[in-house]
Design an enzyme around this catalytic site. Structure first.
Site, PDB file in Angstrom:
ATOM      1  N   GLY A 115      11.710   3.371 -14.296  1.00  0.00           N
ATOM      2  CA  GLY A 115      10.377   3.059 -13.819  1.00  0.00           C
ATOM      3  C   GLY A 115       9.347   3.320 -14.910  1.00  0.00           C
ATOM      4  CB  CYS A 116       6.049   1.815 -15.633  1.00  0.00           C
ATOM      5  SG  CYS A 116       5.336   1.769 -13.969  1.00  0.00           S
ATOM      6  CE1 TYR A 117       1.675   5.433 -12.904  1.00  0.00           C
ATOM      7  CE2 TYR A 117       2.942   4.464 -11.114  1.00  0.00           C
ATOM      8  CZ  TYR A 117       1.741   4.643 -11.765  1.00  0.00           C
ATOM      9  OH  TYR A 117       0.607   4.044 -11.281  1.00  0.00           O
ATOM     10  CB  THR A 119       9.117   5.211 -19.121  1.00  0.00           C
ATOM     11  OG1 THR A 119      10.131   4.381 -18.519  1.00  0.00           O
ATOM     12  CG2 THR A 119       9.214   5.083 -20.637  1.00  0.00           C
ATOM     13  CG  MET A 206       1.344   4.314 -17.508  1.00  0.00           C
ATOM     14  SD  MET A 206       2.991   3.996 -16.809  1.00  0.00           S
ATOM     15  CE  MET A 206       2.511   3.074 -15.345  1.00  0.00           C
TER      16      MET A 206
END
Length: 309
Positions: A115-117, A119, A206
């Site tokens: 997931g992006c978060y 990471t 992000m």
């Protein structure tokens, strides 16, 4: 001979970006279904079984169903959903997570894209746990904000169509977010972090923050040790860099439009506090870029092919 790739779910934000990144490459050949055949179960099943590598850009249940449709022993899978990120038999697709992670991905049949978060969180925390600087039973918090493209087509339409009336919106206020299990498992922590996500009125980008008191670290650990642990962890990495500067501000868009991630360590010796910060692109290193990186590794191609630093 090129590697054949089928993107199942190539009409969503992540799938479209992956397809765009791969469409101009001569070392990859895309298997593409038109709109009618994409909804034909037999045509989709054939594509899933004909490809060398399948990239799933689907909701969790649909991703599980797609894997079940593969009835041969050779097709390899990269799943961009949440479905398999803590599942047995799946290799976690964050190539820089461990010293041997890229090699493990290269040999794997089933790879779960991170997931992006997670990471950003894992990039900051995992090296500290591994080095013994942050105890595994530490109670930590992660504050993170993403561009609205991370919410897919509906959120993009909301923000770009004028329905969104805010510049910054916290969400998942009841906690228990679906990213917490992978943050916990792959960091080596024994307790899930308090996760505080938000969306900002910017398309992509992000920022992920982990605030720490020095008292949360192992005895004798300090800002220098934390910085050195991160530098050691990513010294040989092309896409993860540890900042040597101490900027006065950080922007959510600092790494937008790239596939890199930048890590910062800020500290106040008098207050005995640290602020660990990661910036990345939620659609780059946080999604499509990570999938392309994993594809490159699995296919034995140049690891940075199709990626922007």
């Amino acid at each position: 001979m090129s590697t054949s790739v089928f993107i199942d779910g190539a009409v969503g934000t992540t799938g479209l970006e992956i397809r765009e990144r791969l469409s101009g490459r001569d070392d990859v050949s895309l298997l593409v279904l038109d709109d009618a055949r994409r909804k034909d179960a037999s045509a989709r099943r054939a594509a899933l079984n004909d490809a060398d590598i399948v990239i799933l850009c689907l909701p969790d249940d649909a991703a599980r169903d797609a894997v079940a449709m593969i009835d041969n022993a050779t097709t390899r899978v990269i799943d961009a959903s949440t479905a398999h990120r803590v599942a047995d038999g799946w290799t976690y697709g964050f190539a820089e997570l461990e010293p041997d992670q890229a090699a493990r991905i290269a040999q794997a049949r089933f790879v779960a894209n991170p997931g992006c978060y997670p990471t950003g969180f894992l990039a900051l925390v995992r090296p500290l746990v591994r080095a013994g600087l942050l105890p595994a039973d530490a109670l930590v918090t992660v504050n993170a904000t993403s561009g609205y493209s991370g919410g897919g087509k509906s959120m993009i339409a909301e923000f770009e169509g004028g329905a969104a009336t805010t510049a910054f919106r916290p969400y998942a206020l009841a906690l228990g977010h679906k990213h917490v299990p992978e943050m916990t498992r792959h960091s080596g922590l024994s307790h899930g972090p308090v996760f505080q996500p938000a969306v900002a009125n910017t398309y992509r980008g992000m920022v992920v923050e982990v605030p720490l008191h020095l008292a949360q670290l192992s005895p004798g650990a300090d800002q220098h040790g934390v910085e050195q642990a991160l530098r050691d962890a990513y010294a040989a990495c092309d896409l993860v860099r540890v900042s040597t500067d101490a900027p006065a501000t950080i922007a959510i868009e600092d790494d937008a439009g790239t596939d890199r991630m930048t890590l910062h360590v800020f500290g106040n010796a008098d207050l005995r506090q640290l602020r660990l910060v990661a910036t990345l692109d939620n659609l780059g290193k946080g999604a499509a870029g990570a999938a392309v990186q994993n594809l490159n590794l699995m296919a034995g191609l140049h690891p940075l092919a199709g990626l922007a630093r």
